[in-house]
Motif scaffolding. Sequence first.
Motif, PDB file in Angstrom:
ATOM      1  N   ALA A  55      18.335 -11.006   3.826  1.00  0.00           N
ATOM      2  CA  ALA A  55      17.238 -11.012   2.854  1.00  0.00           C
ATOM      3  C   ALA A  55      15.915 -11.389   3.524  1.00  0.00           C
ATOM      4  O   ALA A  55      14.853 -10.830   3.199  1.00  0.00           O
ATOM      5  N   SER A  56      15.973 -12.329   4.464  1.00  0.00           N
ATOM      6  CA  SER A  56      14.749 -12.725   5.176  1.00  0.00           C
ATOM      7  C   SER A  56      14.198 -11.580   6.008  1.00  0.00           C
ATOM      8  O   SER A  56      12.980 -11.408   6.111  1.00  0.00           O
ATOM      9  N   VAL A  57      15.064 -10.817   6.621  1.00  0.00           N
ATOM     10  CA  VAL A  57      14.609  -9.650   7.392  1.00  0.00           C
ATOM     11  C   VAL A  57      13.830  -8.702   6.501  1.00  0.00           C
ATOM     12  O   VAL A  57      12.726  -8.232   6.852  1.00  0.00           O
ATOM     13  N   ALA A  58      14.376  -8.383   5.332  1.00  0.00           N
ATOM     14  CA  ALA A  58      13.689  -7.471   4.411  1.00  0.00           C
ATOM     15  C   ALA A  58      12.353  -8.055   3.956  1.00  0.00           C
ATOM     16  O   ALA A  58      11.346  -7.345   3.860  1.00  0.00           O
ATOM     17  N   SER A  59      12.345  -9.368   3.696  1.00  0.00           N
ATOM     18  CA  SER A  59      11.112 -10.016   3.238  1.00  0.00           C
ATOM     19  C   SER A  59      10.025  -9.960   4.306  1.00  0.00           C
ATOM     20  O   SER A  59       8.864  -9.631   4.018  1.00  0.00           O
ATOM     21  N   TYR A  60      10.384 -10.263   5.544  1.00  0.00           N
ATOM     22  CA  TYR A  60       9.389 -10.264   6.619  1.00  0.00           C
ATOM     23  C   TYR A  60       8.960  -8.847   7.003  1.00  0.00           C
ATOM     24  O   TYR A  60       7.833  -8.644   7.471  1.00  0.00           O
TER      25      TYR A  60
END
Length: 456
Positions: free
Chosen positions: A221-226
């Motif tokens: 999820a963090s990858v998609a957010s960044y």
Amino acid sequence: MFRLSIISLSFLLAGCLSLDPHYQRPAAPVPAVWPAQGTPPAATTVLADWQHIMTDSRLNAVVAKALTSNRDLQEAIADIEAAKALYGEQRASLFPTVDAELTQTRSRTQDAGVSSSATADGAVSSFEIDLFGRNRSLSTAAKETWLASESTAQNTRLTLIAETSTAWITLAADNSNLKLAQDTQKSAADSLRITQLRQKEGVASGPDVSESMAVYQSARASVASYQTLVAQDINALNLLVGETVPQNLLPGTLEDLSPKAIALVPAGVSSSVLLRRPDVQEAEHNLKSANADIGAARANFFPTLSLTASAGVGSSSLSNLFSHGANVWSFAPSLTLPLFTGGSNTAQLRYAEAEKKGLIAAYEKSIQSAFKDVANALARRATLSEQLDAQQQYVAASQRSYDLARRSYETGAGDYLTVLTDQRSLWSAQVDLIALQQTDFENRITLWQSLGGGVK
């Protein structure tokens, strides 16, 4: 006669009074030195211009593009041109308007028959001799307004450089966060795969797999957010620059940047350097304009002298106008004395004086705000290096702790909860380190901007 009149006017103009109050710059209501600086320096340090502060060649090129294409800066430059034109229009009132005119009249009456006349003259039409400096004060006010617009544009330029540099650094920081999230996702995927294999072998429990899955999905999820933030950062940078920034000018990660990509300006300067900040200069020009408005308001109480004059030649025929024409001239001065204005002049004067008081307060506040900006930047600078060093040591310790916990778990001596706890701690510590590195670069930009940029 006409030439003598013009000469006489010149002497009259030279002797005009000025009713502007004597201008004295208000004292700066701030200490001579910054709170964190100690004893005042012997001399003011000259700060480097932006090209010597933004030392990364890519950032330097991006800022240069912004100074050429940014629409806000173009609007500010147009405002300068408009204010300069208004000043030229107002200044023109200090000089007489001279017109040349050639006329011929042909008429017929019953008694005299057909007659004709021709005249050629130069004329001054309703020129107000500025005996008490009203027009000169208005011209001075317009000039200061023009200079204030120049300072506004300089402040816009300074802000643009700082905002563009900050946006570029923000993109680099989010690139670092994205890479960290991707590395964490990869590591979590490996841990999940190993844990699932250990579960099949009967070594790992179901909760271990669930916890490992939670870390993996969180990283995902963090990858998609960044990825979203990076795309938005690029859009924000393009808007500031005013055009699409080429890919080769975009930054990589913060770790790829040189520690001196943004140089640290020398801070050993007296607080008097703030008087050269564009926003402070803008406030002072506005104050000077208001000071001149008081002079114009005072002049309204005194008489005005207007002049209409002409001189030339006249003849009964156009062909003889410049050879046998007779000299003709007229001179019509007009004196106007204000007797009753219903309090209008007094109200205008009081308004101008009140405006000046307000602008004095605005000028002093601009200096105080500038002092606060620098003091805050210096206060952050004083502890930032120590905090960065401590965070780097914390990341190294967290990395060692995580490596030990993972090896211990893989050999069957430790539990998986410790591995997950250490992994989350490491990730959090790395995110905080990136934020501090970003703060370090942004603080350098803020300090340079708050000191007024390239002070000469």
